[in-house]
Design an enzyme around this catalytic site. Structure first.
Site, PDB file in Angstrom:
ATOM      1  CB  ILE A  14      -0.949  -0.023   1.225  1.00 40.17           C
ATOM      2  CG1 ILE A  14      -1.987  -1.148   1.062  1.00 40.17           C
ATOM      3  CG2 ILE A  14      -1.637   1.320   1.415  1.00 40.17           C
ATOM      4  CD1 ILE A  14      -2.901  -1.353   2.260  1.00 40.17           C
ATOM      5  CG  ASN A  84       1.598   2.538   4.610  1.00 39.95           C
ATOM      6  OD1 ASN A  84       0.512   2.015   4.348  1.00 39.95           O
ATOM      7  ND2 ASN A  84       2.754   2.016   4.223  1.00 39.95           N
ATOM      8  CB  ILE A  87       4.066  -5.780  11.621  1.00 37.04           C
ATOM      9  CG1 ILE A  87       3.958  -5.340  13.096  1.00 37.04           C
ATOM     10  CG2 ILE A  87       5.307  -5.196  10.972  1.00 37.04           C
ATOM     11  CD1 ILE A  87       5.052  -5.908  13.992  1.00 37.04           C
ATOM     12  CB  THR A  88      -0.325  -9.066  10.904  1.00 39.64           C
ATOM     13  OG1 THR A  88       0.419  -9.624   9.821  1.00 39.64           O
ATOM     14  CG2 THR A  88      -1.371  -8.121  10.370  1.00 39.64           C
ATOM     15  CD  GLN A 146      -5.736  -9.461  12.152  1.00 34.12           C
ATOM     16  OE1 GLN A 146      -6.708  -8.737  11.957  1.00 34.12           O
ATOM     17  NE2 GLN A 146      -4.715  -9.533  11.317  1.00 34.12           N
ATOM     18  CE1 TYR A 149      -2.534  -4.826  11.290  1.00 33.91           C
ATOM     19  CE2 TYR A 149      -4.897  -5.179  11.085  1.00 33.91           C
ATOM     20  CZ  TYR A 149      -3.710  -4.700  10.564  1.00 33.91           C
ATOM     21  OH  TYR A 149      -3.703  -4.100   9.325  1.00 33.91           O
ATOM     22  N   PRO A 179      -8.408   0.581   5.557  1.00 29.65           N
ATOM     23  CG  PRO A 179      -6.269   0.444   4.621  1.00 29.65           C
ATOM     24  CD  PRO A 179      -6.990   0.769   5.902  1.00 29.65           C
ATOM     25  CE1 TYR A 181      -8.025  -9.783   6.066  1.00 29.39           C
ATOM     26  CE2 TYR A 181     -10.302  -8.987   6.150  1.00 29.39           C
ATOM     27  CZ  TYR A 181      -9.219  -9.626   6.743  1.00 29.39           C
ATOM     28  OH  TYR A 181      -9.329 -10.096   8.031  1.00 29.39           O
ATOM     29  NE  ARG A 191      -4.403 -22.978   5.893  1.00 33.45           N
ATOM     30  CZ  ARG A 191      -5.012 -23.430   7.003  1.00 33.45           C
ATOM     31  NH1 ARG A 191      -4.330 -23.582   8.118  1.00 33.45           N
ATOM     32  NH2 ARG A 191      -6.300 -23.719   6.989  1.00 33.45           N
TER      33      ARG A 191
HETATM   34  P1  NDP Z   1       3.383  -4.487   3.760  1.00 28.53           P
HETATM   35  O1  NDP Z   1       3.789  -5.617   4.657  1.00 28.53           O
HETATM   36  O2  NDP Z   1       3.396  -4.685   2.291  1.00 28.53           O
HETATM   37  O3  NDP Z   1       4.248  -3.185   4.109  1.00 28.53           O
HETATM   38  C1  NDP Z   1       4.472  -2.790   5.426  1.00 28.53           C
HETATM   39  C2  NDP Z   1       5.516  -1.709   5.429  1.00 28.53           C
HETATM   40  O4  NDP Z   1       5.752  -1.328   6.793  1.00 28.53           O
HETATM   41  C3  NDP Z   1       6.858  -2.171   4.851  1.00 28.53           C
HETATM   42  O5  NDP Z   1       7.415  -1.134   4.073  1.00 28.53           O
HETATM   43  C4  NDP Z   1       7.697  -2.387   6.100  1.00 28.53           C
HETATM   44  O6  NDP Z   1       9.066  -2.154   5.901  1.00 28.53           O
HETATM   45  C5  NDP Z   1       7.158  -1.299   7.004  1.00 28.53           C
HETATM   46  N1  NDP Z   1       7.497  -1.551   8.406  1.00 28.53           N
HETATM   47  C6  NDP Z   1       7.182  -2.622   9.153  1.00 28.53           C
HETATM   48  N2  NDP Z   1       7.688  -2.493  10.395  1.00 28.53           N
HETATM   49  C7  NDP Z   1       8.358  -1.300  10.415  1.00 28.53           C
HETATM   50  C8  NDP Z   1       9.077  -0.590  11.410  1.00 28.53           C
HETATM   51  N3  NDP Z   1       9.227  -1.054  12.655  1.00 28.53           N
HETATM   52  N4  NDP Z   1       9.624   0.594  11.061  1.00 28.53           N
HETATM   53  C9  NDP Z   1       9.486   1.086   9.823  1.00 28.53           C
HETATM   54  N5  NDP Z   1       8.802   0.480   8.846  1.00 28.53           N
HETATM   55  C10 NDP Z   1       8.239  -0.715   9.137  1.00 28.53           C
HETATM   56  O7  NDP Z   1       1.937  -4.083   4.291  1.00 28.53           O
HETATM   57  P2  NDP Z   1       0.711  -3.380   3.541  1.00 28.53           P
HETATM   58  O8  NDP Z   1       1.171  -2.508   2.452  1.00 28.53           O
HETATM   59  O9  NDP Z   1      -0.292  -4.422   3.269  1.00 28.53           O
HETATM   60  O10 NDP Z   1       0.127  -2.513   4.755  1.00 28.53           O
HETATM   61  C11 NDP Z   1       0.338  -1.119   4.879  1.00 28.53           C
HETATM   62  C12 NDP Z   1      -0.545  -0.607   6.007  1.00 28.53           C
HETATM   63  O11 NDP Z   1      -1.901  -0.873   5.701  1.00 28.53           O
HETATM   64  C13 NDP Z   1      -0.275  -1.274   7.356  1.00 28.53           C
HETATM   65  O12 NDP Z   1      -0.379  -0.337   8.387  1.00 28.53           O
HETATM   66  C14 NDP Z   1      -1.375  -2.309   7.454  1.00 28.53           C
HETATM   67  O13 NDP Z   1      -1.663  -2.637   8.787  1.00 28.53           O
HETATM   68  C15 NDP Z   1      -2.511  -1.567   6.778  1.00 28.53           C
HETATM   69  N6  NDP Z   1      -3.564  -2.426   6.269  1.00 28.53           N
HETATM   70  C16 NDP Z   1      -3.307  -3.358   5.306  1.00 28.53           C
HETATM   71  C17 NDP Z   1      -4.316  -4.146   4.837  1.00 28.53           C
HETATM   72  C18 NDP Z   1      -4.103  -5.179   3.796  1.00 28.53           C
HETATM   73  O14 NDP Z   1      -5.045  -5.922   3.527  1.00 28.53           O
HETATM   74  N7  NDP Z   1      -2.939  -5.271   3.172  1.00 28.53           N
HETATM   75  C19 NDP Z   1      -5.692  -4.018   5.337  1.00 28.53           C
HETATM   76  C20 NDP Z   1      -5.847  -3.000   6.336  1.00 28.53           C
HETATM   77  C21 NDP Z   1      -4.810  -2.233   6.767  1.00 28.53           C
HETATM   78  P3  NDP Z   1      10.069  -3.370   5.605  1.00 28.53           P
HETATM   79  O15 NDP Z   1       9.553  -4.063   4.394  1.00 28.53           O
HETATM   80  O16 NDP Z   1      11.336  -2.639   5.422  1.00 28.53           O
HETATM   81  O17 NDP Z   1      10.022  -4.239   6.833  1.00 28.53           O
END
Ligand code: NDP
Length: 242
Positions: A14, A84, A87-88, A146, A149, A179, A181, A191
């Site tokens: 995202i 943005n 993690i989960t 979760q 989360y 957002p 999923y 899975r």
């Molecule tokens: P991704 O796993 O694709 O990306 C997560 C990003 O967060 C990565 O760039 C990761 O960096 C970064 N990150 C994780 N931990 C840290 C940290 N401690 N410090 C700095 N950066 C960190 O996730 P999504 O794109 O799917 O999710 C983005 C956001 O949207 C999140 O907040 C998620 O909870 C939320 N969201 C996502 C949904 C989905 O269905 N995908 C649904 C609802 C909400 P790196 O790769 O370097 O570890």
């Protein structure tokens, strides 16, 4: 001069779409990376927009202080923050470890304090700012497996509403995007049979696209959204309405 937009976790699914959209809209986009520098640089080179990278662990306050020092030295200010990074660490409550609880709370909720604390004063002094916190449908409706989360993401909107009230007269807006999923690594890690069940439960019968989340974020960062603050925008294919 372009407004400076900081997107945390911009290298993710995202986050990449948000960076792209904000760059398309004329922002100078900067993002944090947590992964090894080489990986982040490779990501930046693969994009068709300009983006500056800063190492940062958003769960760690001191790391955010260093990020601020570097960003302000290079760019002088930050006009937009998109929190943005997230993690989960899923697990049934009775089996959830304190480590999984803390990791999710610190990365998904403490991070809002850690990052915003660096720049909000600058925004209020400049009389302009846009803060968008990325929460989740599961912060709105709760999700078994979760508790960590869901709690962190529900907390994110509480943070949004409180900070929005503090800065409402200073030209700074604070909003949440929740957002549903969305087709990123985070969801593709689920899975396949469970993912299929999730998709079946979405009235639109599909995952969201990162670009569809980015479009909502971009609106909230725009001048058009000047009257919108403390709001929680859902983008979830009709899976949860309230
Ligand atoms: P991704 O796993 O694709 O990306 C997560 C990003 O967060 C990565 O760039 C990761 O960096 C970064 N990150 C994780 N931990 C840290 C940290 N401690 N410090 C700095 N950066 C960190 O996730 P999504 O794109 O799917 O999710 C983005 C956001 O949207 C999140 O907040 C998620 O909870 C939320 N969201 C996502 C949904 C989905 O269905 N995908 C649904 C609802 C909400 P790196 O790769 O370097 O570890």
């Amino acid at each position: 001069m372009s407004k400076v937009a900081l997107v945390t976790g911009g290298t993710g699914g995202i986050g990449t779409a948000i960076c792209q959209r904000l760059a398309d809209n004329g922002f100078k986009v900067i993002t944090t990376y947590f992964e090894p520098e080489e990986q982040a640089k490779a990501w930046a080179e693969a994009q068709n927009f300009d983006v500056d990278l800063y190492p940062c662990d958003v769960s760690d306050y001191e790391s955010c202080v260093h990020m601020r020092e570097h960003i302000l030295a290079d760019h002088g200010r930050v006009d937009v923050i998109v929190n943005n990074a997230g993690i989960t660490r899923d697990g049934k409550f009775t089996r959830l470890t304190p480590e999984k609880w803390k990791a999710v709370m610190s990365t998904n909720l403490d991070s809002l304090f850690n990052v915003c604390h660096q720049f909000v004063e600058g925004m209020t002094e400049n009389g302009f700012g846009r803060i968008v916190n990325i929460a989740s449908i599961n912060g709105q409706k709760g999700q078994a497996g979760q508790t960590n989360y869901s709690a962190a993401k529900a907390g994110a909107h509480g943070f949004t509403m409180a900070l929005a009230q503090e800065v409402v007269r200073k030209g700074v807006t604070v909003n949440t995007v929740s957002p549903g999923y969305t087709g990123t690594d985070m969801v593709m890690a689920i899975r396949e049979d469970i993912r299929d069940m999730i998709i079946d439960g979405i009235p639109m019968k599909r995952l969201g696209k990162p670009e569809e989340i980015a479009a909502v974020v971009a609106f909230l960062c725009s001048d058009d959204a000047a009257f919108v603050t403390g709001a929680n925008y859902a983008a979830n294919g009709g899976q949860h309405m309230h």
